[in-house]
Design an enzyme around this catalytic site. Structure first.
Site, PDB file in Angstrom:
ATOM      1  N   CYS A   6      53.931  21.370  -0.048  1.00 63.11           N
ATOM      2  CA  CYS A   6      53.831  22.042  -1.355  1.00 63.11           C
ATOM      3  C   CYS A   6      55.194  22.210  -2.042  1.00 63.11           C
ATOM      4  CB  CYS A   6      53.134  23.386  -1.197  1.00 63.11           C
ATOM      5  SG  CYS A   6      53.614  24.295   0.272  1.00 63.11           S
TER       6      CYS A   6
ATOM      7  N   LYS B  82      60.913  19.131   6.424  1.00 65.59           N
ATOM      8  CA  LYS B  82      59.880  18.430   5.646  1.00 65.59           C
ATOM      9  C   LYS B  82      60.406  18.174   4.243  1.00 65.59           C
ATOM     10  CE  LYS B  82      56.027  20.759   7.862  1.00 65.59           C
ATOM     11  NZ  LYS B  82      55.062  21.849   7.692  1.00 65.59           N
TER      12      LYS B  82
ATOM     13  N   SER C 153      31.994  28.442  10.258  1.00 65.53           N
ATOM     14  CA  SER C 153      31.416  28.421   8.906  1.00 65.53           C
ATOM     15  C   SER C 153      29.964  27.949   8.882  1.00 65.53           C
ATOM     16  CB  SER C 153      32.247  27.506   8.007  1.00 65.53           C
ATOM     17  OG  SER C 153      33.524  28.042   7.857  1.00 65.53           O
TER      18      SER C 153
ATOM     19  N   ASN D  41      51.214  26.759  -5.521  1.00 61.23           N
ATOM     20  CA  ASN D  41      51.263  25.977  -4.283  1.00 61.23           C
ATOM     21  C   ASN D  41      49.892  25.507  -3.830  1.00 61.23           C
ATOM     22  OD1 ASN D  41      51.358  28.984  -3.906  1.00 61.23           O
ATOM     23  ND2 ASN D  41      50.738  28.417  -1.836  1.00 61.23           N
TER      24      ASN D  41
ATOM     25  N   HIS E 135      55.025  28.964  -5.513  1.00 55.90           N
ATOM     26  CA  HIS E 135      56.347  28.876  -4.886  1.00 55.90           C
ATOM     27  C   HIS E 135      57.410  28.659  -5.969  1.00 55.90           C
ATOM     28  CE1 HIS E 135      54.231  28.607  -1.215  1.00 55.90           C
ATOM     29  NE2 HIS E 135      54.393  27.344  -0.906  1.00 55.90           N
TER      30      HIS E 135
ATOM     31  N   GLY F 137      38.448  26.865   3.256  1.00 60.14           N
ATOM     32  CA  GLY F 137      39.824  27.399   3.253  1.00 60.14           C
ATOM     33  C   GLY F 137      40.397  27.463   1.848  1.00 60.14           C
TER      34      GLY F 137
END
Ligand code: NAP
Length: 328
Positions: A129, A203, A41, A305, A232, A13
């Site tokens: 993040c 969060k 995968s 991020n 970000h 990922g």
């Protein structure tokens, strides 16, 4: 110092693959790397230190002998498999939100609260993040003038949603987001809660209190998805406990590790996502007094991020564990 066996769950990922890169860049002491992912995968390879390493399918037996297990495969995978990693004796560094607010689990940005690794019980959580990139600057302000209230407004890139977000942006479709993201801004990140906030906003609020060790801090947040691929941006408005010398805060930020001041408005110098993409530091600019408050200021932070917002911070947590003798 010895070399370690390191597993990366979600190695195919965005975040997991960047963890591999950062482990290599930071010369993390690795004896053996174990890349793990889903059955999708099977048969794939990752590249690490000049080698092609086969990706293994994650099972509950994957963690035998593993010293560090970096999880970057989403909350449900962490929930199901982190207990097996802990049971095998691995130090888990988890990128999902699954354990972040667990009082038994330290939530760490090493430059700010690295000493909290000493309270680990097998799991350390990597913060959200958008939270990570605000912590150093806020810590500097906290040290100089105390923090009373924070207003966050975020502008978050599509890579924050992983491969799915980037596909919607790059291909101009909307399979993941509820509306087209190209040419648009969505004031909606993660699910809506009963209080009208999104999970992402809560969060930022809750994680900030935990990392800065201040449950009484007043915080509000609005998070938005913007049509940008990486990095970000967060606009932060801060009310402080007491008056301050702005130059002192600026100096503190300038001296702070991994925080870079790009703040020369006369030369149009302020941090931008395109400049910050691929970098490991947090960038801060537009620092100015909030003239509507007795004691307050505004600032603008930008970070990649996937790097500081995820992979870099996770690897730095691992290095902090080694430095402080938490993993021997
Ligand atoms: N993107 C960000 O900015 C960001 C920032 C901070 C934290 N995070 C967190 O990091 C994690 C990963 O995010 P991402 O953006 O890297 O997502 P991503 O690009 O979609 O990658 C997800 C990874 O998880 C693996 N995976 C999915 N289901 C699995 C399963 N059942 N068993 C084993 N592996 C499985 C995938 O493997 P396959 O390739 O085999 O499907 C892939 O390697 C999430 O918890 C996310 O919240 C992301």
């Amino acid at each position: 110092m010895r070399d370690y066996i390191v597993a990366v769950v979600g190695a195919t990922g965005l975040v997991g693959n960047t963890i591999l890169k950062v482990l290599e860049e930071r010369s993390f002491p690795i004896k053996r790397l174990l890349p793990l992912a889903s059955e999708r995968s099977a048969g794939k390879f990752v590249h690490f230190q000049g080698e092609r390493i086969p990706v293994k399918v994650l099972t509950k037996n994957s963690f035998r002998g593993v010293d560090f297990a970096f999880f970057a495969a989403g909350g449900s995978v962490s929930k199901a498999f982190v207990p097996y990693a802990v049971k095998s004796g691995a130090m888990v560094i988890d990128n999902s939100s699954e354990f972040r607010m667990d009082p038994e689990v330290p939530l760490i940005v090493p430059e700010v609260n690295g000493e909290d690794v000493l309270f680990e019980k097998g799991i350390i959580a990597n913060p959200n993040c958008s939270t990570i990139q605000c912590m150093s600057a806020l810590y500097c302000i906290q040290e100089v003038a105390g923090l009373k209230r924070i207003v966050y407004s975020s502008y978050q890139s599509c890579s924050g949603s992983g491969m799915k977000g980037l596909r919607d942006l790059d291909e101009g479709r909307y399979e993941f987001y509820p509306y087209p993201i190209r040419g648009n801004i969505l004031p909606h990140i993660d699910a809506f809660l009963d209080n009208g906030y999104t999970k992402e906003e809560m969060k930022m609020i809750n994680e900030t209190k935990k990392i800065l060790h201040d449950d009484d801090l007043k915080i509000t947040a609005t998070t938005a998805r913007v049509p940008v691929r990486f990095s970000h941006c967060v606009s932060i408005n801060v009310e402080t406990e007491k008056d301050f010398d702005l130059e002192k805060i600026r100096q503190k930020m300038d001296d702070f590790p991994e925080l870079v001041l790009w703040d020369e408005p006369a030369r149009n110098k302020y941090p931008l996502p395109l400049q910050v993409e691929g970098r490991d530091e947090v960038y801060v600019g537009r620092i100015r007094r909030d003239e509507s408050l007795e004691h307050g200021l505004n600032l603008w932070t930008v970070a990649d991020n996937i790097r500081k917002g995820a992979a870099t911070n996770a690897v730095e947590i691992g290095l902090e564990c080694i430095k402080r003798g938490v993993v021997e």
